[in-house]
Design a protein around this motif. Sequence first.
Motif, PDB file in Angstrom:
ATOM      1  N   GLU A 427       3.130  -8.737 -12.653  1.00  0.00           N
ATOM      2  CA  GLU A 427       2.991  -7.258 -12.435  1.00  0.00           C
ATOM      3  C   GLU A 427       1.860  -6.887 -11.451  1.00  0.00           C
ATOM      4  O   GLU A 427       2.228  -5.866 -10.626  1.00  0.00           O
ATOM      5  N   SER A 428       0.984  -7.887 -11.106  1.00  0.00           N
ATOM      6  CA  SER A 428      -0.026  -7.597  -9.981  1.00  0.00           C
ATOM      7  C   SER A 428       0.620  -7.482  -8.415  1.00  0.00           C
ATOM      8  O   SER A 428      -0.004  -7.291  -7.581  1.00  0.00           O
ATOM      9  N   MET A 429       1.904  -8.216  -8.659  1.00  0.00           N
ATOM     10  CA  MET A 429       2.611  -8.446  -7.279  1.00  0.00           C
ATOM     11  C   MET A 429       3.874  -7.529  -6.967  1.00  0.00           C
ATOM     12  O   MET A 429       4.597  -7.790  -6.119  1.00  0.00           O
ATOM     13  N   ALA A 430       4.092  -6.504  -7.982  1.00  0.00           N
ATOM     14  CA  ALA A 430       5.172  -5.708  -7.884  1.00  0.00           C
ATOM     15  C   ALA A 430       5.226  -5.014  -6.610  1.00  0.00           C
ATOM     16  O   ALA A 430       6.363  -5.063  -6.079  1.00  0.00           O
ATOM     17  N   ASP A 431       4.121  -4.402  -6.055  1.00  0.00           N
ATOM     18  CA  ASP A 431       4.274  -3.998  -4.768  1.00  0.00           C
ATOM     19  C   ASP A 431       4.569  -4.903  -3.416  1.00  0.00           C
ATOM     20  O   ASP A 431       4.997  -4.484  -2.495  1.00  0.00           O
ATOM     21  N   LEU A 432       4.146  -6.080  -3.652  1.00  0.00           N
ATOM     22  CA  LEU A 432       4.594  -7.044  -2.709  1.00  0.00           C
ATOM     23  C   LEU A 432       6.109  -7.471  -2.559  1.00  0.00           C
ATOM     24  O   LEU A 432       6.385  -8.045  -1.563  1.00  0.00           O
ATOM     25  N   ALA A 433       6.792  -7.375  -3.889  1.00  0.00           N
ATOM     26  CA  ALA A 433       7.875  -8.157  -3.639  1.00  0.00           C
ATOM     27  C   ALA A 433       8.892  -7.770  -2.826  1.00  0.00           C
ATOM     28  O   ALA A 433       9.810  -8.262  -2.361  1.00  0.00           O
TER      29      ALA A 433
END
Length: 499
Positions: A427-433
């Motif tokens: 979840e913490s990387m959702a914007d990076l994906a």
Amino acid sequence: MNKKAKMLPAMMLTLALVLGGCGGNAAKNSPSDTPSAASGNQETSAAGWTGTITMYAQVYTPNSKNITGLKDQQMLQTVADEYEKTHPGIKIEFVDEEYKDYTQTIRVKAAAGELFDVFWGQWEELNNTFPKGIAEDLTEYLNKPNPYIADKPAWKDAMNETVVNETVSPDGKIYNINGDYVATAFFYNKDLFEQAGITEAPKSWAELIDTSKKLQAAGIVPMSQAPDYGWFQRHFLSDFFSKEFETISGYDKKPGISSLDQSVAISKGLLSTKDERFMGWWPMFKELTDTWKKDYLTADPGVAANSARNDFLAGKTAIMYDGSWLPENAKDANINFELASFNFPVLTAADTAHTTGHDTSGAVGGPNAAFQFAIATEQANASMKEEGKKEAVLDWLQFLGTPANVEKVVNEHGTFVPTWPGTKPNESMADLASQASKELKAIGVGGSSPNLSKNLQRIFGLYLSGNMDFDKAQQSVQKELDTAIKEYETKNNTDYSQY
């Protein structure tokens, strides 16, 4: 973590190597096509051969006792255990050793015919750096069905199309399966944003400046870190010079932008301070750093990184530009604020006349993390001459290379982003994906001489801190560029007129 990872500062690489992960949300996010559904298929290419398959899995090595910084992680071992249950007589053995010079290790082992059966190999290393013939060409297999993926006519259909296309060798071959991504972004402390009355993350450069000024007005330090010239130049130059990418990257006839490409482009004045785009981003970046705490503006990013990161994790600063390992750092630090992130914004004509509107959010990172696995050839690994072994090793890689397993293994480690369609990041990387689906065309300079990057960083810091004006900085930068290409020309006996 190589050429795109080589493009990353050593600090970033070291972190990526030493940081481990803890349990993520892989279980609740697992894609539907689990390999176990097809694992009983005895028509797989593994049928017949029995023995031990060795694998060097880099930071995904399970149950590691010998690799510095790796935490306890089991997911890859769990996947191997599942495979062994349905393939009696085959054992997956993970190599638990730390190699200070991995490239040289691969060269030596391959020369001796003792390379690991499956090894960590990034696309640019496999395409350009490693000796030819040490890795199997997987193109044929990627174009055929993977027996452990039920709904795809070809294995590559389960992979990230952008990554597959970008990592093909000059002669059209694919030497690894590539399942994860190094991403960078602006991470921020949502609690401090709320204290300053900011309810949304910035979506543009202008909003980033405005947000920083609001934080500053509220008595909150917006950012406090060394401004990494190597990273930020790639965001801006990859945008400003995006229309010239094919020219700049094409001098050596190989993928990506090499030291030769950079040197030729500088010699031709394409990457030069005489082109106002080359340093056109410096004043707008200074407007941002003018809101930062001054402590690290002239510091070496690699030296200041840990202190700056600790400031952020301690809640002393609101924003930090960092890599996809930061959420794991935050967990380890038991932060008492809500962490979020936003990508480097797409610039608009309102920000700068130089922009082409190119999305460069992924220009610093790339498909160069640790889930990049290749198969040794008979020349590099004598045991691969055993009848049926190559097919068995391929079968293991196919079992491992499904969206479900990519997601589980990558998310457990927690430092990188799984890239295959259908996979979900932590979840913490959702914007990076989303960066993984962006076209990967990063432009920067620094490779023409050993001193160029650090000298540009020094000038950049002096300018941002107000200790050098723009005209002086421009003269100094051009002097460094000229010196660097002369050094390259001499050391490599290069005739720039041939390009």
